[in-house]
Write an enzyme that holds these catalytic residues in place. Structure first.
Site, mmCIF file in Angstrom:
data_model
loop_
_atom_site.group_PDB
_atom_site.id
_atom_site.type_symbol
_atom_site.label_atom_id
_atom_site.label_comp_id
_atom_site.label_asym_id
_atom_site.label_seq_id
_atom_site.Cartn_x
_atom_site.Cartn_y
_atom_site.Cartn_z
ATOM 1 N N LYS A 9 -40.716 -11.629 -13.865
ATOM 2 C CA LYS A 9 -39.344 -11.439 -13.358
ATOM 3 C C LYS A 9 -39.318 -10.414 -12.226
ATOM 4 C CE LYS A 9 -36.579 -8.271 -15.260
ATOM 5 N NZ LYS A 9 -35.721 -7.297 -14.599
ATOM 6 N N ASN A 10 -39.977 -9.273 -12.446
ATOM 7 C CA ASN A 10 -39.830 -8.187 -11.478
ATOM 8 C C ASN A 10 -40.596 -8.436 -10.190
ATOM 9 O OD1 ASN A 10 -38.032 -6.906 -13.047
ATOM 10 N ND2 ASN A 10 -39.432 -5.355 -13.854
ATOM 11 N N CYS B 108 -26.516 2.375 -14.229
ATOM 12 C CA CYS B 108 -27.146 1.384 -15.098
ATOM 13 C C CYS B 108 -27.348 2.064 -16.428
ATOM 14 C CB CYS B 108 -28.474 0.976 -14.492
ATOM 15 S SG CYS B 108 -29.573 0.158 -15.616
ATOM 16 N N ASP C 86 -41.273 -0.086 -19.313
ATOM 17 C CA ASP C 86 -40.675 -1.342 -19.788
ATOM 18 C C ASP C 86 -41.270 -1.825 -21.114
ATOM 19 O OD1 ASP C 86 -39.038 -1.345 -17.603
ATOM 20 O OD2 ASP C 86 -40.135 -2.869 -16.482
ATOM 21 N N ARG D 56 -31.785 -12.106 -19.241
ATOM 22 C CA ARG D 56 -32.079 -11.617 -17.891
ATOM 23 C C ARG D 56 -33.574 -11.681 -17.626
ATOM 24 N NH1 ARG D 56 -30.135 -5.960 -16.338
ATOM 25 N NH2 ARG D 56 -31.360 -6.676 -14.590
ATOM 26 N N ARG E 181 -30.148 5.983 -11.743
ATOM 27 C CA ARG E 181 -30.832 5.069 -10.817
ATOM 28 C C ARG E 181 -30.231 5.051 -9.411
ATOM 29 N NH1 ARG E 181 -32.281 -0.435 -13.803
ATOM 30 N NH2 ARG E 181 -34.090 -0.395 -12.453
HETATM 31 C C1 EPZ Z 1 -38.349 -1.197 -11.420
HETATM 32 O O1 EPZ Z 1 -37.091 -0.553 -11.317
HETATM 33 C C2 EPZ Z 1 -38.173 -2.284 -12.464
HETATM 34 N N1 EPZ Z 1 -37.120 -3.183 -12.054
HETATM 35 C C3 EPZ Z 1 -37.820 -1.664 -13.801
HETATM 36 O O2 EPZ Z 1 -37.735 -2.702 -14.771
HETATM 37 C C4 EPZ Z 1 -38.916 -0.679 -14.193
HETATM 38 O O3 EPZ Z 1 -38.549 -0.043 -15.396
HETATM 39 C C5 EPZ Z 1 -39.103 0.352 -13.090
HETATM 40 O O4 EPZ Z 1 -39.359 -0.307 -11.824
HETATM 41 C C6 EPZ Z 1 -40.250 1.306 -13.363
HETATM 42 O O5 EPZ Z 1 -41.423 0.592 -13.550
HETATM 43 C C7 EPZ Z 1 -37.380 -4.154 -11.205
HETATM 44 O O6 EPZ Z 1 -38.490 -4.319 -10.710
HETATM 45 C C8 EPZ Z 1 -36.269 -5.081 -10.885
HETATM 46 P P1 EPZ Z 1 -38.018 2.929 -9.694
HETATM 47 P P2 EPZ Z 1 -36.760 0.408 -10.094
HETATM 48 O O7 EPZ Z 1 -37.387 2.918 -8.365
HETATM 49 O O8 EPZ Z 1 -37.478 -0.113 -8.901
HETATM 50 C C9 EPZ Z 1 -35.578 7.082 -9.614
HETATM 51 C C10 EPZ Z 1 -36.663 -4.067 -16.346
HETATM 52 O O9 EPZ Z 1 -36.259 -3.921 -17.518
HETATM 53 N N2 EPZ Z 1 -35.139 6.709 -8.250
HETATM 54 O O10 EPZ Z 1 -39.501 2.945 -9.785
HETATM 55 O O11 EPZ Z 1 -35.316 0.586 -10.036
HETATM 56 C C11 EPZ Z 1 -35.021 6.166 -10.694
HETATM 57 O O12 EPZ Z 1 -33.730 6.540 -11.053
HETATM 58 C C12 EPZ Z 1 -36.431 -2.981 -15.325
HETATM 59 O O13 EPZ Z 1 -37.240 -5.095 -15.945
HETATM 60 C C13 EPZ Z 1 -34.417 7.633 -7.505
HETATM 61 O O14 EPZ Z 1 -34.094 8.732 -7.971
HETATM 62 O O15 EPZ Z 1 -37.470 1.729 -10.592
HETATM 63 C C14 EPZ Z 1 -36.055 6.315 -11.783
HETATM 64 O O16 EPZ Z 1 -35.783 7.460 -12.533
HETATM 65 C C15 EPZ Z 1 -35.697 -1.828 -15.890
HETATM 66 N N3 EPZ Z 1 -34.020 7.276 -6.230
HETATM 67 C C16 EPZ Z 1 -37.364 6.515 -11.023
HETATM 68 O O17 EPZ Z 1 -36.991 6.891 -9.693
HETATM 69 C C17 EPZ Z 1 -34.349 6.067 -5.679
HETATM 70 O O18 EPZ Z 1 -33.952 5.807 -4.521
HETATM 71 C C18 EPZ Z 1 -38.248 5.270 -10.901
HETATM 72 O O19 EPZ Z 1 -37.437 4.162 -10.506
HETATM 73 C C19 EPZ Z 1 -35.093 5.151 -6.448
HETATM 74 C C20 EPZ Z 1 -35.492 5.494 -7.727
#
Ligand code: EPZ
Length: 421
Positions: free
Chosen positions: A22-23, A117, A307, A399, A122
């Protein structure tokens, strides 16, 4: 709305074919915005999230076609809009990643902020800083990002203060058509990032280093079409491996990339299950007797994936001893704890740590899915529980897990989907 009903206490036996990730799929779909040629994605999972992305792309003017069970075609000879409205973006956060490709192609875009979320705040600040470094002018107006890049985006040096999967992918998608070289430092190294880079390179992009912390992208003037197979879903594979370890039995996962779950297998083995890895299959076996306690600490790839944290907790919730589970990625990803507690688990949450004191058995209860992966942990607990577990709000599951009740049912699980009234 549907709910899932599981009569627990039966070991799982059989094969489960792992779907495309999915991701990766939802990000790969966005590459169609970068070319006027057709994109064909095979090994595509059919999920609520891929449908949501399809709806947004259709709104932007992309012709989205489905061929058979797992092939999708995307073709955008021209776009009809560069606006991603709130109603389409709020359903799924990853749709925000159309911003960069729209800017690259149309030199302007108006994309709704994805908002909060359940698993944490996020924010998207890193995404926006990367685009600004590439020359985009960005303003926030009534919940929308209004961006322009007259003359196109320019290559830039971008050093992320911490690892972000979404920001790395967004920067990649934005940089491939930019003028000059972009260097990403402290980039995320997830297999889904390599998959995206492989797809873009097959279209004519010049990306080197994907899967490492430093990624270089030499901008090109034009990208062509591609046929690309989506990488297997490591989180789906890990979830079913943990289902077998939690409920007991013997499950063979097929069409899997076990090298993408290097952090999981030793910990499942430590918990007491047998793990046999072979080319594209993984066999998980666990007999009777309680699992061993195991501590985990979630990290960006190649560390233990956030995840799979909830599903691992459902396993060690039955352990003969105490496990400490530390969540380092998201600040609010323990919402499954009260639900598992309703099934008899003994869990104390202290900030980013959950102290899990193993109990001899789970007892079925009505529980509520709170997010996608949390729902999967309730399914795994339900498979092991005594009695009939009812899991409501299963739209979260839809989802990200393709035919979960069918796949588990084929392994002997007594699981069904029924209307929730
Ligand atoms: C991706 O989310 C995945 N989603 C998530 O899977 C997964 O848990 C996550 O990566 C970590 O592996 C998708 O690929 C669609 P991040 P993403 O940016 O890209 C902070 C699932 O269940 N952050 O690596 O949103 C953020 O809040 C989902 O399939 C900022 O502060 O994750 C988090 O604490 C859930 N500012 C951390 O970084 C930003 O601009 C890592 O988030 C971006 C992120």
């Amino acid at each position: 709305m549907d709910k899932i009903v599981i009569e627990g206490g039966f070991p799982l036996r059989g094969d489960i074919r792992i779907s495309g990730a999915k991701n990766s799929a939802i990000k790969l779909m966005a590459v169609c915005l970068l070319t006027d040629q057709q994109i064909t994605l095979t090994n595509m999972p059919r999920l609520r999230d891929t449908r949501s992305m399809g709806q947004l792309l259709t709104h932007l003017g992309v012709e989205v076609g489905e061929v058979g069970a797992s092939t999708m075609t995307l073709h955008a000879p021209k776009l009809s809009s560069s606006e991603a409205p709130y109603d389409l973006v709020r359903k799924m956060r990853a749709t925000f990643n159309v911003l960069g490709p729209l800017l690259a192609r149309e030199e302007e875009a108006r994309v709704s902020l994805p908002g909060g979320c359940a698993i944490g705040a996020r924010p998207v600040d890193l995404h926006l800083k990367a685009l600004e470094a590439m020359g985009a002018k960005i303003e926030l107006e009534q919940g929308y990002v209004v961006a322009s890049a007259k003359g196109g985006l320019r290559g830039a040096e971008i050093s992320f203060p911490f690892v972000s999967v979404g920001a790395t992918e967004h920067a990649l998608l934005s940089a491939v058509l930019a003028k000059g070289e972009t260097v990403l430092m402290n980039a995320a190294r997830e297999p889904e990032i390599i998959d995206l880079a492989n797809c873009l390179n097959a279209m004519g992009a010049k990306i080197t280093g994907a899967g490492r912390s430093e990624v270089r992208i030499e901008g090109v003037a034009k990208l062509g079409g591609v046929e690309h197979s989506v990488v297997p879903d490591r989180i789906e594979a890990g979830t079913y491996a943990l289902a077998a370890a939690t409920a007991g039995g013997s499950v063979r996962l097929t069409h899997v990339r076990h090298d993408h779950l290097g952090a999981l297998w030793p910990l499942i083995a430590q918990a007491g299950a047998r793990v046999s890895l072979d080319d594209s299959t993984v066999l998980i076996e666990r007999g009777t007797g309680r699992p061993n306690p195991v501590d985990i600490d979630t990290q960006a790839y190649p560390g233990f994936p956030t995840d799979l944290q909830a599903q691992f907790m459902a396993l060690v919730g039955l352990a003969d001893g105490v496990s400490i589970i530390r969540e380092n990625i998201f600040e609010n990803r323990f919402m499954h704890c009260p639900e598992l507690t309703r099934m008899g688990a003994d869990i104390t949450v202290r900030g980013r740590e959950a102290i899990v004191r193993g109990v001899p058995e789970y007892v079925a209860a009505p529980v509520m899915a709170t997010d996608l992966r949390a729902s999967a942990s309730l399914i795994n607990a339900g498979l092991a529980a005594r009695g009939e577990t009812h899991i409501s709000r299963v739209y979260h599951l839809d989802r990200g897990f393709e035919h979960i009740e069918v796949k588990l049912g084929q392994c002997g699980a007594r699981i069904k989907r029924v209307p929730d009234d």
